[in-house]
Design a protein around this motif. Sequence first.
Motif, PDB file in Angstrom:
ATOM      1  N   TYR A 269     -75.457  42.215 -62.703  1.00  0.00           N
ATOM      2  CA  TYR A 269     -74.768  42.635 -63.497  1.00  0.00           C
ATOM      3  C   TYR A 269     -75.242  43.028 -65.062  1.00  0.00           C
ATOM      4  N   ALA A 270     -76.325  42.445 -65.298  1.00  0.00           N
ATOM      5  CA  ALA A 270     -77.336  42.839 -66.684  1.00  0.00           C
ATOM      6  C   ALA A 270     -77.788  44.329 -66.282  1.00  0.00           C
ATOM      7  N   ALA A 271     -78.243  44.617 -65.152  1.00  0.00           N
ATOM      8  CA  ALA A 271     -78.568  46.012 -64.750  1.00  0.00           C
ATOM      9  C   ALA A 271     -77.262  47.086 -65.042  1.00  0.00           C
ATOM     10  N   MET A 272     -76.113  46.604 -64.694  1.00  0.00           N
ATOM     11  CA  MET A 272     -74.791  47.531 -64.875  1.00  0.00           C
ATOM     12  C   MET A 272     -74.809  47.786 -66.244  1.00  0.00           C
TER      13      MET A 272
ATOM     14  N   ALA B 278     -67.440  50.759 -58.197  1.00  0.00           N
ATOM     15  CA  ALA B 278     -67.282  49.608 -57.205  1.00  0.00           C
ATOM     16  C   ALA B 278     -68.883  49.128 -57.324  1.00  0.00           C
ATOM     17  N   ASN B 279     -68.922  47.859 -57.985  1.00  0.00           N
ATOM     18  CA  ASN B 279     -70.147  47.201 -58.377  1.00  0.00           C
ATOM     19  C   ASN B 279     -70.453  46.405 -56.988  1.00  0.00           C
ATOM     20  N   LEU B 280     -71.285  46.636 -56.034  1.00  0.00           N
ATOM     21  CA  LEU B 280     -71.646  45.925 -54.832  1.00  0.00           C
ATOM     22  C   LEU B 280     -72.804  44.974 -55.353  1.00  0.00           C
ATOM     23  N   SER B 281     -73.319  44.968 -56.416  1.00  0.00           N
ATOM     24  CA  SER B 281     -74.232  44.286 -56.859  1.00  0.00           C
ATOM     25  C   SER B 281     -74.218  42.694 -56.739  1.00  0.00           C
ATOM     26  N   SER B 282     -75.012  41.724 -56.725  1.00  0.00           N
ATOM     27  CA  SER B 282     -74.977  40.334 -56.584  1.00  0.00           C
ATOM     28  C   SER B 282     -74.997  39.780 -57.997  1.00  0.00           C
ATOM     29  N   ASP B 283     -74.135  38.572 -58.207  1.00  0.00           N
ATOM     30  CA  ASP B 283     -74.202  38.154 -59.341  1.00  0.00           C
ATOM     31  C   ASP B 283     -73.015  36.958 -59.569  1.00  0.00           C
ATOM     32  N   SER B 284     -73.155  36.046 -60.502  1.00  0.00           N
ATOM     33  CA  SER B 284     -72.248  35.095 -60.245  1.00  0.00           C
ATOM     34  C   SER B 284     -70.705  35.507 -60.350  1.00  0.00           C
ATOM     35  N   PRO B 285     -69.805  34.829 -60.121  1.00  0.00           N
ATOM     36  CA  PRO B 285     -68.267  35.153 -60.386  1.00  0.00           C
ATOM     37  C   PRO B 285     -67.941  35.372 -61.472  1.00  0.00           C
ATOM     38  N   GLU B 286     -68.409  34.664 -62.715  1.00  0.00           N
ATOM     39  CA  GLU B 286     -68.063  34.647 -64.061  1.00  0.00           C
ATOM     40  C   GLU B 286     -68.757  36.111 -64.753  1.00  0.00           C
ATOM     41  N   GLN B 287     -70.090  36.350 -64.151  1.00  0.00           N
ATOM     42  CA  GLN B 287     -70.548  37.624 -64.431  1.00  0.00           C
ATOM     43  C   GLN B 287     -69.715  38.960 -63.970  1.00  0.00           C
ATOM     44  N   ALA B 288     -69.081  38.671 -62.882  1.00  0.00           N
ATOM     45  CA  ALA B 288     -68.462  39.934 -62.102  1.00  0.00           C
ATOM     46  C   ALA B 288     -66.957  40.060 -63.013  1.00  0.00           C
ATOM     47  N   ARG B 289     -66.535  38.676 -63.326  1.00  0.00           N
ATOM     48  CA  ARG B 289     -65.219  38.916 -63.975  1.00  0.00           C
ATOM     49  C   ARG B 289     -65.368  39.587 -65.485  1.00  0.00           C
TER      50      ARG B 289
ATOM     51  N   VAL C  32     -69.230  60.614 -53.135  1.00  0.00           N
ATOM     52  CA  VAL C  32     -69.287  59.428 -53.786  1.00  0.00           C
ATOM     53  C   VAL C  32     -70.531  59.441 -54.523  1.00  0.00           C
ATOM     54  N   SER C  33     -70.703  58.705 -55.823  1.00  0.00           N
ATOM     55  CA  SER C  33     -71.975  58.605 -56.545  1.00  0.00           C
ATOM     56  C   SER C  33     -72.921  57.286 -55.919  1.00  0.00           C
ATOM     57  N   VAL C  34     -73.932  57.015 -55.835  1.00  0.00           N
ATOM     58  CA  VAL C  34     -74.637  55.774 -55.499  1.00  0.00           C
ATOM     59  C   VAL C  34     -75.565  55.743 -56.772  1.00  0.00           C
ATOM     60  N   VAL C  35     -75.495  54.691 -57.687  1.00  0.00           N
ATOM     61  CA  VAL C  35     -76.478  54.294 -58.673  1.00  0.00           C
ATOM     62  C   VAL C  35     -77.044  52.981 -58.316  1.00  0.00           C
ATOM     63  N   GLY C  36     -78.558  53.101 -58.165  1.00  0.00           N
ATOM     64  CA  GLY C  36     -79.387  52.027 -57.850  1.00  0.00           C
ATOM     65  C   GLY C  36     -79.795  52.114 -56.528  1.00  0.00           C
ATOM     66  N   LEU C  37     -81.143  52.361 -56.393  1.00  0.00           N
ATOM     67  CA  LEU C  37     -81.687  52.812 -54.815  1.00  0.00           C
ATOM     68  C   LEU C  37     -82.765  51.964 -54.479  1.00  0.00           C
ATOM     69  N   GLY C  38     -82.463  50.576 -54.718  1.00  0.00           N
ATOM     70  CA  GLY C  38     -83.274  49.769 -54.090  1.00  0.00           C
ATOM     71  C   GLY C  38     -83.141  49.728 -52.471  1.00  0.00           C
TER      72      GLY C  38
ATOM     73  N   ALA D 154     -62.356  52.706 -67.359  1.00  0.00           N
ATOM     74  CA  ALA D 154     -62.608  53.070 -65.800  1.00  0.00           C
ATOM     75  C   ALA D 154     -61.816  51.806 -65.096  1.00  0.00           C
ATOM     76  N   GLN D 155     -61.665  52.092 -63.754  1.00  0.00           N
ATOM     77  CA  GLN D 155     -61.031  50.820 -62.995  1.00  0.00           C
ATOM     78  C   GLN D 155     -62.390  50.371 -62.166  1.00  0.00           C
ATOM     79  N   PHE D 156     -62.157  49.260 -61.730  1.00  0.00           N
ATOM     80  CA  PHE D 156     -63.271  48.227 -61.351  1.00  0.00           C
ATOM     81  C   PHE D 156     -62.873  47.448 -59.913  1.00  0.00           C
ATOM     82  N   LEU D 157     -63.850  47.810 -58.911  1.00  0.00           N
ATOM     83  CA  LEU D 157     -63.900  46.876 -57.739  1.00  0.00           C
ATOM     84  C   LEU D 157     -65.203  46.053 -57.787  1.00  0.00           C
ATOM     85  N   ALA D 158     -65.181  44.781 -57.372  1.00  0.00           N
ATOM     86  CA  ALA D 158     -66.231  43.908 -57.104  1.00  0.00           C
ATOM     87  C   ALA D 158     -66.493  43.785 -55.753  1.00  0.00           C
ATOM     88  N   GLY D 159     -67.779  43.827 -55.300  1.00  0.00           N
ATOM     89  CA  GLY D 159     -68.170  43.576 -53.878  1.00  0.00           C
ATOM     90  C   GLY D 159     -69.265  42.662 -53.722  1.00  0.00           C
ATOM     91  N   GLY D 160     -69.316  42.004 -52.618  1.00  0.00           N
ATOM     92  CA  GLY D 160     -70.540  41.433 -52.166  1.00  0.00           C
ATOM     93  C   GLY D 160     -70.891  41.796 -50.703  1.00  0.00           C
TER      94      GLY D 160
END
Length: 292
Positions: free
Chosen positions: A74-77, A94-105, A10-16, A116-122
């Motif tokens: 999601y702005a960082a995405m 698979a974006n597991l970053s936090s943001d509002s539901p509308e930003q995720a949609r 797997v790739s992981v992007v974002g290393l906070g 690409a295909q997309f999954l959202a996570g919290g």
Amino acid sequence: MSEQTTPRSVSVVGLGPMGQAMVRAFLDAGVEVTVWNRSPEKVDAMVELGAQRASTVAAALDVNEVTVLSLTDYAAMYAVLGQATDHLRGRVIANLSSDSPEQARSGAAWVRSHGAQFLAGGVMSAGDNLAHPASYIFYSGPRALFDAHAELLRPLSPQEYLGADDGLAQVFYQALLVIFHPWLLAFDQATAVIERSGHDIAKFVPFAIRSAAAFPYFMQEFSVANSNGGWATLDGLKMMDAGARHIIDASQEVGVDATFSYAAQAFWRRAIAASERVGTPVSTYALMRGDA
Ligand SMILES: NC(=O)c1ccc[n+]([C@@H]2O[C@H](COP(=O)([O-])OP(=O)(O)OC[C@H]3O[C@@H](n4cnc5c(N)ncnc54)[C@H](OP(=O)(O)O)[C@@H]3O)[C@@H](O)[C@H]2O)c1
């Protein structure tokens, strides 16, 4: 002949703090991990643990079918994947970053528009401790996509798939943070009262934990009440208003900031005023819903 298994990767992007915790969880589970981060020094730390370095976002996308994003928002995405949109086709984000539901949609639609295909996570974790027994991750998006990659993502934390709406993981995640943020600030205020009154916070904490044992009971009671419009009696609202005043006084007597308690008091007072105006009890839940 020895049995051959394809190593999972797997790739992981974002290393906070969270992305790093994810890399460690994948590596501990024997998953090969390729990492990219805007600030390269965080990549060095993960390479030392056994991750592979991707020198560009495009390289991170190219090397694995699935890329997990752990970014501030999601702005960082857009800032990150915008560097390599022509490498998104056929990939899974698979974006597991936090943001509002509308930003995720809208983020989901943007990723899909690039093939690409997309999954959202919290990530509902105890801080960045993914291994804590209370930690789990909400997912939303296409069910078949979640099922196809659930096994790969399982090392991160137990999974709760909520439904096809891309915003759903963030609806539930943010609703839980609605509870967590005031709790955190209230805990600051409470412990400041104890400390400024000349007592040890450590002496207070066992009582706070003991009282928290009643929270599940209150949640059950109030979920029933709120499903029926919310709890309200005029006497009850007045009692809560008086209680808020006592909390404000107890805080201010020892120089502790009571801004937060004033906000609570304002709610009780709005409910009392609305109840007196309409001649029937109006709950704070109704005010929160925007009914009154
Ligand atoms: N940490 C926790 O305890 C926790 C718990 C639950 C959920 N979460 C959520 O998980 C996500 C990640 O958490 P975190 O604590 O690791 O967050 P963070 O400290 O904000 O770091 C997130 C990452 O985002 C990157 N980033 C931010 N803006 C960027 C941009 N414009 N371009 C490129 N990269 C950018 C940062 O890169 P740089 O390194 O270059 O700055 C960093 O790698 C957040 O959405 C957070 O709300 C965190």
